[in-house]
Design a protein around this motif. Structure first.
Motif, PDB file in Angstrom:
ATOM      1  N   GLY A 145     -16.158  11.441  27.049  1.00 15.13           N
ATOM      2  CA  GLY A 145     -17.453  10.909  27.479  1.00 15.13           C
ATOM      3  C   GLY A 145     -17.397  10.623  28.967  1.00 15.13           C
ATOM      4  N   MET A 146     -17.947   9.491  29.387  1.00 10.47           N
ATOM      5  CA  MET A 146     -17.843   9.102  30.797  1.00 10.47           C
ATOM      6  C   MET A 146     -16.784   8.012  30.923  1.00 10.47           C
ATOM      7  N   PHE A 147     -16.346   7.748  32.144  1.00 12.20           N
ATOM      8  CA  PHE A 147     -15.445   6.626  32.370  1.00 12.20           C
ATOM      9  C   PHE A 147     -16.263   5.339  32.433  1.00 12.20           C
ATOM     10  N   THR A 148     -15.859   4.354  31.632  1.00 10.81           N
ATOM     11  CA  THR A 148     -16.599   3.098  31.548  1.00 10.81           C
ATOM     12  C   THR A 148     -16.752   2.436  32.914  1.00 10.81           C
ATOM     13  N   GLY A 170     -35.137   6.714  29.732  1.00 10.29           N
ATOM     14  CA  GLY A 170     -35.261   6.856  28.287  1.00 10.29           C
ATOM     15  C   GLY A 170     -35.784   5.586  27.654  1.00 10.29           C
ATOM     16  N   THR A 171     -35.489   5.429  26.379  1.00 11.14           N
ATOM     17  CA  THR A 171     -36.009   4.293  25.612  1.00 11.14           C
ATOM     18  C   THR A 171     -35.047   3.118  25.557  1.00 11.14           C
ATOM     19  N   GLY A 172     -33.786   3.368  25.914  1.00 13.09           N
ATOM     20  CA  GLY A 172     -32.753   2.348  25.749  1.00 13.09           C
ATOM     21  C   GLY A 172     -32.034   2.469  24.428  1.00 13.09           C
ATOM     22  N   GLU A 173     -32.499   3.396  23.578  1.00  8.02           N
ATOM     23  CA  GLU A 173     -31.858   3.624  22.283  1.00  8.02           C
ATOM     24  C   GLU A 173     -30.921   4.838  22.309  1.00  8.02           C
ATOM     25  N   GLU A 174     -30.834   5.495  23.466  1.00  6.38           N
ATOM     26  CA  GLU A 174     -29.940   6.651  23.589  1.00  6.38           C
ATOM     27  C   GLU A 174     -28.482   6.164  23.629  1.00  6.38           C
ATOM     28  N   VAL A 175     -27.605   6.908  22.989  1.00  3.46           N
ATOM     29  CA  VAL A 175     -26.190   6.534  22.919  1.00  3.46           C
ATOM     30  C   VAL A 175     -25.458   6.930  24.202  1.00  3.46           C
ATOM     31  N   TRP A 176     -24.594   6.026  24.669  1.00  2.00           N
ATOM     32  CA  TRP A 176     -23.694   6.302  25.790  1.00  2.00           C
ATOM     33  C   TRP A 176     -22.263   6.303  25.264  1.00  2.00           C
ATOM     34  N   GLU A 177     -21.544   7.375  25.519  1.00  2.12           N
ATOM     35  CA  GLU A 177     -20.133   7.478  25.116  1.00  2.12           C
ATOM     36  C   GLU A 177     -19.262   7.256  26.346  1.00  2.12           C
ATOM     37  N   ALA A 178     -18.303   6.342  26.229  1.00  4.90           N
ATOM     38  CA  ALA A 178     -17.478   6.024  27.398  1.00  4.90           C
ATOM     39  C   ALA A 178     -16.075   5.600  26.978  1.00  4.90           C
ATOM     40  N   THR A 179     -15.137   5.839  27.875  1.00 13.35           N
ATOM     41  CA  THR A 179     -13.736   5.487  27.684  1.00 13.35           C
ATOM     42  C   THR A 179     -13.206   4.984  29.018  1.00 13.35           C
ATOM     43  N   THR A 180     -12.439   3.916  29.007  1.00 12.77           N
ATOM     44  CA  THR A 180     -11.873   3.432  30.261  1.00 12.77           C
ATOM     45  C   THR A 180     -10.807   4.406  30.755  1.00 12.77           C
ATOM     46  N   PHE A 256     -25.547  11.887  40.211  1.00  8.33           N
ATOM     47  CA  PHE A 256     -25.338  10.975  39.093  1.00  8.33           C
ATOM     48  C   PHE A 256     -26.537  10.954  38.148  1.00  8.33           C
ATOM     49  N   LEU A 257     -27.707  11.342  38.648  1.00 14.07           N
ATOM     50  CA  LEU A 257     -28.855  11.492  37.751  1.00 14.07           C
ATOM     51  C   LEU A 257     -28.640  12.655  36.800  1.00 14.07           C
ATOM     52  N   PHE A 258     -28.021  13.739  37.288  1.00 18.82           N
ATOM     53  CA  PHE A 258     -27.678  14.860  36.413  1.00 18.82           C
ATOM     54  C   PHE A 258     -26.712  14.393  35.323  1.00 18.82           C
ATOM     55  N   PHE A 259     -25.718  13.604  35.717  1.00 18.69           N
ATOM     56  CA  PHE A 259     -24.772  13.087  34.720  1.00 18.69           C
ATOM     57  C   PHE A 259     -25.497  12.222  33.700  1.00 18.69           C
ATOM     58  N   GLN A 260     -26.376  11.341  34.182  1.00 18.11           N
ATOM     59  CA  GLN A 260     -27.090  10.470  33.249  1.00 18.11           C
ATOM     60  C   GLN A 260     -27.913  11.291  32.262  1.00 18.11           C
ATOM     61  N   TYR A 261     -28.574  12.313  32.766  1.00 17.82           N
ATOM     62  CA  TYR A 261     -29.408  13.137  31.898  1.00 17.82           C
ATOM     63  C   TYR A 261     -28.583  13.766  30.778  1.00 17.82           C
ATOM     64  N   TYR A 262     -27.464  14.377  31.142  1.00 19.02           N
ATOM     65  CA  TYR A 262     -26.667  15.069  30.124  1.00 19.02           C
ATOM     66  C   TYR A 262     -25.830  14.107  29.289  1.00 19.02           C
ATOM     67  N   MET A 263     -25.666  12.869  29.772  1.00 21.35           N
ATOM     68  CA  MET A 263     -25.014  11.858  28.941  1.00 21.35           C
ATOM     69  C   MET A 263     -25.905  11.447  27.779  1.00 21.35           C
ATOM     70  N   THR A 268     -24.521  16.839  24.938  1.00 22.94           N
ATOM     71  CA  THR A 268     -23.079  16.849  25.202  1.00 22.94           C
ATOM     72  C   THR A 268     -22.316  15.782  24.424  1.00 22.94           C
ATOM     73  N   PHE A 269     -22.927  15.237  23.379  1.00 19.05           N
ATOM     74  CA  PHE A 269     -22.271  14.181  22.614  1.00 19.05           C
ATOM     75  C   PHE A 269     -20.952  14.673  22.008  1.00 19.05           C
ATOM     76  N   LEU A 270     -19.956  13.786  22.021  1.00 17.47           N
ATOM     77  CA  LEU A 270     -18.681  14.067  21.358  1.00 17.47           C
ATOM     78  C   LEU A 270     -18.742  13.637  19.896  1.00 17.47           C
ATOM     79  N   GLY A 271     -19.355  12.489  19.655  1.00 19.43           N
ATOM     80  CA  GLY A 271     -19.351  11.887  18.324  1.00 19.43           C
ATOM     81  C   GLY A 271     -20.567  12.237  17.505  1.00 19.43           C
ATOM     82  N   PRO A 272     -20.713  11.543  16.365  1.00 25.29           N
ATOM     83  CA  PRO A 272     -19.901  10.382  15.975  1.00 25.29           C
ATOM     84  C   PRO A 272     -18.489  10.732  15.488  1.00 25.29           C
ATOM     85  N   GLU A 273     -18.225  11.976  15.078  1.00 22.00           N
ATOM     86  CA  GLU A 273     -16.865  12.327  14.666  1.00 22.00           C
ATOM     87  C   GLU A 273     -16.001  12.531  15.898  1.00 22.00           C
ATOM     88  N   ASN A 274     -14.727  12.095  15.813  1.00 16.67           N
ATOM     89  CA  ASN A 274     -13.810  12.313  16.922  1.00 16.67           C
ATOM     90  C   ASN A 274     -12.380  12.439  16.403  1.00 16.67           C
TER      91      ASN A 274
END
Length: 309
Positions: A145-148, A170-180, A256-263, A268-274
């Protein structure tokens, strides 16, 4: 089982986190490659076999990768470095009999993107294709995902500390995937030690919506964040392309807007399975776990402390 891991670009932030994670495995030997060994902290240099050379010094690269069981690329730079520099490493691995190569990825699932969509990730697409066609070296691609830490950095533009507001699209309900960075390094170290690990590995710390992250923020710090939508996901797409067309050289005005869009657009979702379950020795660090580990006044600057060993 003894294993030798080569880290190319060992002076970088993520590389230093990775070296620290690998040193926790008793049977791991680390070889490092960089232009200036003096930039490697003494706490690491005393425990790592260093080779000096640049990304296109084929003789030095072959010497570096020789006797490695896996080579990890931690390069970060322009397209030539990220594509041709990695190809030079991969070719050296083939010549020296190194069976696995961990590409410089640590990203959202760019395998679902077409060239040109998220342009900073185009080099990854090229390198993966090069590895897929290789018959001597197996590619490994760690997706996180992205770096937290990036999410909270001022340049990313989502967390406004001054007004205690999340500014999002967006609506605020979109999922953000992140890892430190540290958690991604721990997972990458586990993948390096796992000699059977090849192909795409999806290893994610946390998945949460902006609204859920705001709830965690309030729970951890006792501060209620404002939530301010900048527009719909479709409006973000239009806005980022307009900025790029207007002033393409001003890359930080729109990248970074491009990153936000595709996040957040779901593509480009990885989950929910990983693949987290394959490495139970690594504890995933969720969004809330991360907030609990960082004082509120250090959120903006936390990225600058990455790689401090």
């Amino acid at each position: 089982m003894a294993i030798t891991v080569g880290i190319a670009g060992i002076t970088g932030k993520f590389a230093r986190e990775l070296a620290s994670a690998l040193l926790k495995y008793p049977d791991v030997t680390i070889k490092g490659y960089c232009r200036d060994p003096a930039k490697v902290p003494e706490t690491l240099s005393s425990k790592v076999q260093l080779t000096k050379g640049d990304a296109f010094d084929t003789s030095a690269i072959r010497s570096f990768v020789a006797a490695c069981d896996v080579v990890v690329c931690c390069y970060l730079g322009d397209g030539k470095l990220m594509v041709d520099g990695q190809k030079a490493l991969i070719d050296a691995c083939a010549e020296e009999g190194v069976p696995r190569y961990v590409a410089s990825d640590w990203s959202l699932d760019y395998t679902k993107l077409k060239l040109g969509e998220l342009f900073p990730k185009d080099p990854m697409i090229h390198v993966k294709a090069y590895l897929d066609a290789h018959d001597k070296v197996k590619g490994v691609h760690v997706l996180v995902g992205m770096f937290t830490e990036v999410f909270f950095s001022p340049r990313f533009g989502t967390f406004d500390a001054a007004s205690a507001t999340f500014k999002f699209w967006g609506t605020g309900e979109e999922v953000w995937e992140a890892t430190t960075y540290q958690n991604a390094a721990e997972y990458t170290a586990a993948v390096c030690v796992d000699k059977d690990a090849v192909g795409v590995k999806k290893l994610v710390g946390g998945r949460a919506t902006i609204r859920e992250i705001a709830e965690s923020f309030e729970k951890v710090y006792g501060v209620k964040l404002g939530l301010e939508s900048q527009g719909s996901v479709d409006e973000l797409y239009k806005h980022m392309h307009e900025l790029r067309q207007k002033d393409p050289q001003n890359i930080f005005s729109y990248m970074f807007l491009f990153f936000q869009y595709y996040m957040i657009n779901g593509q480009t979702f990885l989950g929910p399975e990983n693949d987290n379950g394959k490495y139970p020795q690594v504890k995933p660090v969720t969004w809330e776990d991360y907030l609990r580990s960082v004082p509120k006044d250090q959120l903006l600057s936390a990225i600058s402390n990455v790689g401090s060993v």
